[in-house]
Design an enzyme around this catalytic site. Structure first.
Site, PDB file in Angstrom:
ATOM      1  CB  CYS A  59      -0.871   0.239   1.145  1.00 35.48           C
ATOM      2  SG  CYS A  59      -2.066  -1.141   1.553  1.00 35.48           S
ATOM      3  CG  ASN A  60       5.043   2.954   1.486  1.00 38.44           C
ATOM      4  OD1 ASN A  60       5.355   3.913   0.880  1.00 38.44           O
ATOM      5  ND2 ASN A  60       5.389   3.377   3.209  1.00 38.44           N
TER       6      ASN A  60
END
Length: 165
Positions: A59-60
């Site tokens: 996600c990062n």
């Protein structure tokens, strides 16, 4: 009912699945300052990304990649929606220098999750999915990833954005 996988294990997706050609559904989510945000607060060409948790490796990477790419596209807004609390989203954005992607939380009502069929029931999180919406509120691109831990199709999403500009 739709299924995806999380590290190979089957996960049930709940809500109304969105398809290309649909209108952007109504939703209500929470901003980083605890305000209410709905589809009426959006306009122009938009990218909506749903992620399980903004503070995890994939996600990062995804949000930072779109933060970089959206900055190059005039008139396009990118929203990342997760079940993360608004405070955590705000802190993460500040730490990672993310300013071009707007983070929104669906923790309260799961409204976006229900409207787009992205609620991963067994996890209590959102699945990884991407939606491109044109300035007339038409959904022009949809991707629900079969494996939640996989990265989205960055190039296909950006191509879809450029094709509606």
């Amino acid at each position: 009912m739709n299924m995806v996988k999380f590290q190979g294990a089957p996960i049930t997706l709940e809500g109304n699945r969105v398809s290309v050609g649909d209108k952007l559904p109504s939703f209500k989510v929470t901003t980083n300052d605890l305000g209410e945000f709905t589809e009426k607060d959006t306009k122009g060409v938009r990218v909506f990304l749903t992620v399980p948790s903004i503070d995890t490796p994939v996600c990062n990477m995804e949000v930072k990649k779109f933060n970089e790419e959206i900055d190059k596209l005039e008139g396009v807004t990118c929203y990342t929606i997760s079940m993360d609390l608004p405070f955590a989203q705000s802190r993460w954005c500040a730490l990672e220098g993310v300013e071009n992607v707007k983070t929104l939380s669906d923790y309260k009502d799961r409204s976006f999750a229900q409207a787009t069929g992205t609620y991963a029931k067994e996890l209590g999180l959102l699945t990884r999915a991407s939606f491109v919406v044109d300035s007339n509120d038409n959904v022009t691109f949809v991707e629900y990833l079969e494996e939640i831990t996989s990265e989205p199709s960055y190039d296909k999403i950006l191509e879809a954005v450029k094709s509606v500009k």
